[in-house]
Design a protein around this motif. Structure first.
Motif, PDB file in Angstrom:
ATOM      1  N   LEU A   1      -9.993  -2.705  -6.736  1.00 22.32           N
ATOM      2  CA  LEU A   1      -8.858  -1.784  -6.624  1.00 22.32           C
ATOM      3  C   LEU A   1      -7.542  -2.517  -6.864  1.00 22.32           C
ATOM      4  O   LEU A   1      -6.616  -1.980  -7.487  1.00 22.32           O
ATOM      5  CB  LEU A   1      -8.877  -1.143  -5.230  1.00 22.32           C
ATOM      6  CG  LEU A   1      -8.317   0.283  -5.153  1.00 22.32           C
ATOM      7  CD1 LEU A   1      -9.043   1.210  -6.098  1.00 22.32           C
ATOM      8  CD2 LEU A   1      -8.436   0.802  -3.732  1.00 22.32           C
ATOM      9  N   ILE A   2      -7.481  -3.754  -6.378  1.00 22.30           N
ATOM     10  CA  ILE A   2      -6.251  -4.534  -6.582  1.00 22.30           C
ATOM     11  C   ILE A   2      -6.088  -4.845  -8.088  1.00 22.30           C
ATOM     12  O   ILE A   2      -5.000  -4.736  -8.647  1.00 22.30           O
ATOM     13  CB  ILE A   2      -6.300  -5.836  -5.751  1.00 22.30           C
ATOM     14  CG1 ILE A   2      -6.217  -5.491  -4.254  1.00 22.30           C
ATOM     15  CG2 ILE A   2      -5.153  -6.772  -6.138  1.00 22.30           C
ATOM     16  CD1 ILE A   2      -6.474  -6.666  -3.337  1.00 22.30           C
TER      17      ILE A   2
ATOM     18  N   GLU B   1      -7.183  -3.027 -10.525  1.00 21.10           N
ATOM     19  CA  GLU B   1      -6.780  -1.771 -11.186  1.00 21.10           C
ATOM     20  C   GLU B   1      -5.325  -1.452 -10.899  1.00 21.10           C
ATOM     21  O   GLU B   1      -4.600  -0.934 -11.742  1.00 21.10           O
ATOM     22  CB  GLU B   1      -7.681  -0.636 -10.703  1.00 21.10           C
ATOM     23  CG  GLU B   1      -9.033  -0.658 -11.382  1.00 21.10           C
ATOM     24  CD  GLU B   1      -9.819   0.590 -11.103  1.00 21.10           C
ATOM     25  OE1 GLU B   1      -9.417   1.668 -11.543  1.00 21.10           O
ATOM     26  OE2 GLU B   1     -10.846   0.484 -10.399  1.00 21.10           O
TER      27      GLU B   1
ATOM     28  N   TRP C   1      -0.130   5.689  -6.712  1.00 22.62           N
ATOM     29  CA  TRP C   1      -1.540   5.778  -7.135  1.00 22.62           C
ATOM     30  C   TRP C   1      -2.438   5.063  -6.107  1.00 22.62           C
ATOM     31  O   TRP C   1      -3.463   5.572  -5.702  1.00 22.62           O
ATOM     32  CB  TRP C   1      -1.673   5.123  -8.517  1.00 22.62           C
ATOM     33  CG  TRP C   1      -3.098   5.001  -8.971  1.00 22.62           C
ATOM     34  CD1 TRP C   1      -3.834   5.933  -9.611  1.00 22.62           C
ATOM     35  CD2 TRP C   1      -3.947   3.860  -8.780  1.00 22.62           C
ATOM     36  NE1 TRP C   1      -5.106   5.473  -9.848  1.00 22.62           N
ATOM     37  CE2 TRP C   1      -5.208   4.184  -9.330  1.00 22.62           C
ATOM     38  CE3 TRP C   1      -3.766   2.599  -8.197  1.00 22.62           C
ATOM     39  CZ2 TRP C   1      -6.280   3.302  -9.336  1.00 22.62           C
ATOM     40  CZ3 TRP C   1      -4.845   1.730  -8.204  1.00 22.62           C
ATOM     41  CH2 TRP C   1      -6.093   2.076  -8.763  1.00 22.62           C
TER      42      TRP C   1
ATOM     43  N   GLN D   1      -5.484   6.370  -3.707  1.00 20.41           N
ATOM     44  CA  GLN D   1      -6.826   5.787  -3.682  1.00 20.41           C
ATOM     45  C   GLN D   1      -7.224   5.401  -2.249  1.00 20.41           C
ATOM     46  O   GLN D   1      -8.359   5.613  -1.839  1.00 20.41           O
ATOM     47  CB  GLN D   1      -6.879   4.534  -4.590  1.00 20.41           C
ATOM     48  CG  GLN D   1      -6.611   4.811  -6.054  1.00 20.41           C
ATOM     49  CD  GLN D   1      -7.590   5.826  -6.633  1.00 20.41           C
ATOM     50  OE1 GLN D   1      -8.777   5.760  -6.365  1.00 20.41           O
ATOM     51  NE2 GLN D   1      -7.059   6.790  -7.374  1.00 20.41           N
TER      52      GLN D   1
END
Lengths: 108, 899
Positions: B30-31, B33, B49, B53
């Motif tokens: 996630l980081i 992305e 965003w 998430q």
């Protein structure tokens, strides 16, 4: 649940991992699922499915050491295990048999 | 280093996503992305965003994790809870007096609340047990005159059929007419309440059958064979639940009826019906004034009661005005059936007032329990201080305090439910047969649910104050001498407030009780009714008189029955009577049928002695009604002679205004009916008697007493005069129903005993609502007083127990008993004075707003207020006795040594 019993999403994830060969990270699996199978899944659902496939022994993974870019978290690359390959094969054979029997419905 | 998402958002995710499996990988991915998003869309949008998430991923994990933690916490709590429960149980066991007092007061409070709630619910609040009950309305004629204002006059068949056929505001309209009928069952005549109903009655009122069928529209045909549908109770009680009863024939008032069905057990009659017959359609239309039906309608979908009432009013006013056979002003009205059937039970506010009163008692019980629990926590300050000092949390202590209350409340709830069960069964037994079928009285699921809620609320209410108290104790309190536990308001202040609240609530309740008893004493004073009421048995006969159609035959029958009754060893005298309805509004309109000689017009219907009496010889002697002038009806008044009559003073004033009693002797009046006119000569003037002992004004009724042997049978034939009755002067044991039935059967086997009662018993029935209200209110007041006594006793005992050392010192330095008593009781005395004053002040507006004579809550009458204050002071004095004696008996040496 028997380990060779897989749902549709798990089936798709296994095939996607095979498609991605060595670069099957979770974000890539998610992208390919959306592109190739038109299947959009949330991250939560994807990671839980990956965990489930791991628990069933259908996938394995290699870990890349944690880095500062990743906030100190490790990265996983997934591959289908021999058991997973066996499950995919039997699933494919079943589908082919069924398709063979059903092909008449699409003729004419 | 690549850009990182906000730390706090990362933390949220790190805390919620589990460490195992893909968790760390997910966080890292996630980081990565996030960095990609930020490079293309900028920091702010990337943060948004990422936040999205986090929310999407964290929430399911949080919920899953939360559920697991909750289950874990429950298991932990369960372990702690069982320990605390054991502790609470031991604590309560160690103080059996307090526990018993608390459980008894709660049981009584809850039991009474449940019983009264069941009663009020059954009579006033619960929906009627019929399909679409909210759409059922009562339709009847009405007239604005005082004669009929608020009365129930019913409707005629002519009106009913027009309403049924022409008014579209009603989906359906049914009619019924009930009364006691002579039913011959296996050769034994029995008086049974039978209601004649139209064929749509079963459908409208949801009557289902257990056997056979109900009354159908075809049965209304005058040529149809008469049929009878048995009520389930009658079928089981009288026919032994005979499954072959359908097809049997029975005589109802001498006419053969075929049993076609048995109603199901859950059928609830709107009246006292135990069986139903068909209401035949009359061959001719009939007059609007022949009102003998009870008409019930179901509103059409979407039509309100008001709309229907207005439509009915317009329709009927027009029809009645154009018919010309009714006085101007007659119309019809519709009201909710619920309101119509509870009219006789008293205003709905009475039910609300009773509910309020019981709620007050429960409140007093709760406050009392809270005070007792507070006293208990105070007594245990040392123990609580030690527990705090060795590491117990305040929450744990508070939980123990709440658990104690909860255990008490549960015990009180169980006891209360048992008391309620017994009380409702007893009251239901008393009411059986005396109330119409629709009254459903008993403990139902809703009431039980109400009790459960009451119990929980009670527990919370009672746990609250001790909880605050338990939380304010300093660790080590009582262990180190001189350490003060008090961090909130002083214990005395809290106790005083609780005691004051109880007393003030008690004043309102006791005021209501005193007012109710005062009202009962007023109406139960039968001595001032103007006639004898003790040791007189009334024998009401069912029909049969109709077959004795001439005065000669009636005379012979009366003589024969008199002789038979006198043959019973307990009967000293026997006098025949028959009520004589001389009004007009019920069956036809216009002036009354009574004409005084010399008057140009009949006596106005509004003042005529409508409820009069035809009596046999000896009536005035038996009833001890003094004669003001002339003579009484005697054995000399035989058929053939001019009919004799005695008029009461008020009746004399109505018939011949301004005349003195002696001046009306020898004057005549006549009763004019369609087919008969009879002239009566006044032979005596009697003193007045009070008709309704329940009415506040106790108005004396104008009465005409005619000689029964001379009164033409047709004069009684107006649908309102009752059958023959006998008043028996009884000495010793009253004759049994069986004995009277046998005596009647000796004279005429077709004649049935309708009812055996006593004059006194009938008077008591009249005042039954007042007796019930006074009984309930005095029980509530007694309960409140009992609770108050316990409250005062508890408070004083607690105060003395906690001041033992001070009292000991005072005694040691030579305080007199008087000074000691003053010191001990002064604070309670102040609280008592202030709270009684507050209670009385509240009582007056409560009595004026809620009460109106019939609803006893609070008290506005100075005498009531004075008695209330006196009662409370006496109770307080008694409650103080034991604690004060205990204080005086304190040994100074012992108390100081113990300290």
């Amino acid at each position: 649940m028997p380990r060779d019993s897989i749902g549709e999403l798990e089936h798709l994830i296994l095939l996607t991992i095979l498609n991605l060969r060595d670069g099957a990270s979770a974000p890539r699996v998610r992208e390919v699922l959306a592109l190739e199978a038109d299947r959009r899944v949330t991250r939560g659902a994807l990671y839980r499915s990956l965990d489930r496939l791991g628990e069933k022994g259908l996938i394995e993974w290699s870990v890349v050491e944690p880095s500062a870019e990743r906030g100190g978290h490790a990265k996983r690359f997934y591959r289908v295990s021999p058991v997973g390959m066996e499950v995919l094969r039997s699933r494919r054979a079943a589908l082919e048999r069924l398709w063979a029997g059903a092909s008449g419905a699409f003729e004419g | 280093m690549s850009p990182q998402p906000p730390r706090w958002l990362r933390r949220i995710l790190e805390r919620t996503v589990p460490d195992g499996a893909s968790g760390p990988s997910l966080l890292g991915d996630l980081i990565e992305e996030y960095a990609a998003v930020r490079s293309t869309r900028g920091r702010v949008r990337a943060d948004v965003w990422y936040a999205g998430q986090v929310a999407a991923i964290a929430l399911p994990y949080a919920l899953l994790g939360g559920f697991r933690s909750f289950v874990g916490a429950l298991a932990g709590l369960g372990r702690g809870l069982s320990l605390d429960l054991r502790h609470a149980y031991r604590g309560l066991r160690s103080n059996p007096l307090l526990t018993a007092v608390a459980v008894i007061s709660l049981s009584l409070g809850i039991g009474l609340t449940t019983s009264v709630t069941s009663f009020v619910n059954g009579v006033w609040l619960a929906p009627l047990p019929y399909p679409h009950a909210e759409r059922l309305v009562d339709l009847e004629d009405t007239h604005p005159d005082e004669v009929c204002a608020g009365c129930s006059v019913g409707a005629s068949y002519a009106s009913f059929s027009e309403w049924r056929e022409e008014l579209r505001v009603f989906e359906d309209v049914a009619a019924m007419s009930g009364g006691r009928r002579n039913v011959d069952i296996g050769g034994t005549p029995r008086e049974i309440f039978v209601t004649a109903v139209t064929g749509n009655h079963a459908d409208l009122m949801g009557v289902r059958t257990h056997l056979g069928r109900s009354v159908l529209p075809g049965d209304e045909d005058p040529a149809a064979e008469p049929i009878l549908v048995l009520g389930h109770g009658l079928w089981t009680d009288v026919f032994g639940a005979d499954p072959d009863v359908v097809g049997r024939t029975l005589r109802v008032d001498g006419v053969l009826h075929t049993v076609v069905g048995v109603a199901s057990a859950d059928t609830r009659a709107l009246d006292h019906a135990r069986a139903w017959v068909a209401l035949p359609r009359p061959a001719v239309r009939g007059a609007y004034g022949d009102r003998s039906l009870w008409v019930v309608g179901r509103l059409a979908e979407g039509v309100s009661v008001e709309t229907a009432a207005e439509a009915l009013r317009r329709f009927s006013s027009e029809r009645y005005a154009s018919a010309g056979d009714l006085e101007p002003g007659w119309t019809a009205t519709a009201k909710s059936l619920r309101a119509a059937v509870t009219r006789d039970a008293g205003p709905v506010m009475l039910g609300v007032a009773l509910l309020l009163a019981t709620t007050l008692v429960l409140l007093v019980a709760c406050v009392n329990l809270a005070a007792l629990m507070l006293a208990r926590v105070t007594e245990r300050e040392r123990e609580l201080g030690i527990r705090l000092a060795i590491g117990s949390s305040r929450g744990r202590l508070a939980r123990t305090a709440i658990l104690e209350s909860l255990v008490l409340a549960m015990a009180g709830g169980v006891g209360g439910t048992l008391i309620a069960r017994v009380a409702t069964t007893a009251i239901a037994g008393q009411l059986q047969g005396r109330v119409p079928g629709w009254v459903q009285f008993g403990l139902d699921a809703r009431v039980l649910a109400g009790v459960s809620v009451t119990v929980v609320l009670t527990a919370l209410a009672c746990g609250l104050l001790p909880l605050l108290r338990a939380c304010s104790i300093a660790p080590g309190h009582g262990v180190i001498r001189g350490m003060d536990a008090r961090r909130g308001p002083s214990r005395s202040t809290r106790h005083d407030w609780l005691l004051g609240a109880q007393i003030a609530l008690g004043v309102v309740l006791v005021g209501g009780g005193v007012a109710a008893v005062q009202s009962l004493v007023r109406v139960a004073d039968f001595d001032s009714l103007g006639h004898r009421y003790e040791n007189i048995t009334t024998v009401d006969l069912a029909t049969g008189v109709g077959t004795h159609s001439s005065t000669d035959e009636t005379y012979a029958l009366v003589r024969e029955l008199d002789e038979r009754f006198l043959s019973h060893p307990s009967v000293g005298r026997s006098v025949a009577t028959r009520t004589l309805f001389l009004g007009s509004w019920g069956s036809s309109d216009g002036p009354s049928p009574v004409w005084a000689d010399g008057a140009a017009e009949a006596v106005p219907d509004r003042i005529v002695p409508r409820h009069s009496l035809a009596v046999g010889p000896g009536y005035f002697d038996l009833m001890e009604i003094p004669l003001v002038a002339g003579r009484a009806i005697s054995a000399a008044d035989t058929p053939g002679d001019e009919a004799s009559a005695v008029v009461s003073r008020r009746a004399a004033a109505v018939l011949w205004p301004g005349s003195r009693p002696t001046e009306v002797l020898g004057r005549r009046f006549r009763v004019e009916l369609d087919d008969v006119t009879q002239v009566f000569g006044v032979v005596g003037v009697s003193a007045d008697v009070v008709g309704n002992p329940r009415s506040e004004s106790r108005r004396e009724m104008p009465m005409i007493y005619t000689a029964l042997a001379q009164t033409h049978p047709s004069v009684f034939d107006n649908g309102f005069s009752s059958d023959l009755a006998f008043r028996l002067d009884v000495r010793g044991d009253a004759p049994s129903e069986r004995a009277i039935e046998e005596l009647i059967a000796d004279v005429d086997p077709d004649m049935a005993l309708a009812r055996l009662s006593t004059v006194e018993g009938n008077l008591r029935l009249w005042i039954m609502p007042v007796i019930l209200t006074a009984g309930l209110m005095s029980t509530l007041s007694a309960l409140a007083l009992g609770l108050l006594m316990l409250g005062i006793y508890g408070t004083l005992s607690y105060r003395i127990a906690s001041s033992r050392r001070e009292i000991g010192v005072r005694i040691a330095i030579g305080a007199t008993a008087r000074a000691l008593v003053l010191a001990v009781t002064s604070q309670v005395g102040r609280v008592l004075a202030v709270s009684i004053a507050v209670g009385l002040a509240v009582s007056i507006p409560v009595a004026r707003t809620v009460g109106n004579g019939e609803i006893p809550l609070g008290g506005a009458d100075p005498a009531v207020l004075a008695v209330t204050a006196l009662v409370l002071l006496s109770v307080a004095g008694v409650a103080c006795l034991v604690p004060v004696r205990r204080a005086l008996a304190i040994d100074p040496i012992e108390s100081l040594r113990a300290d």
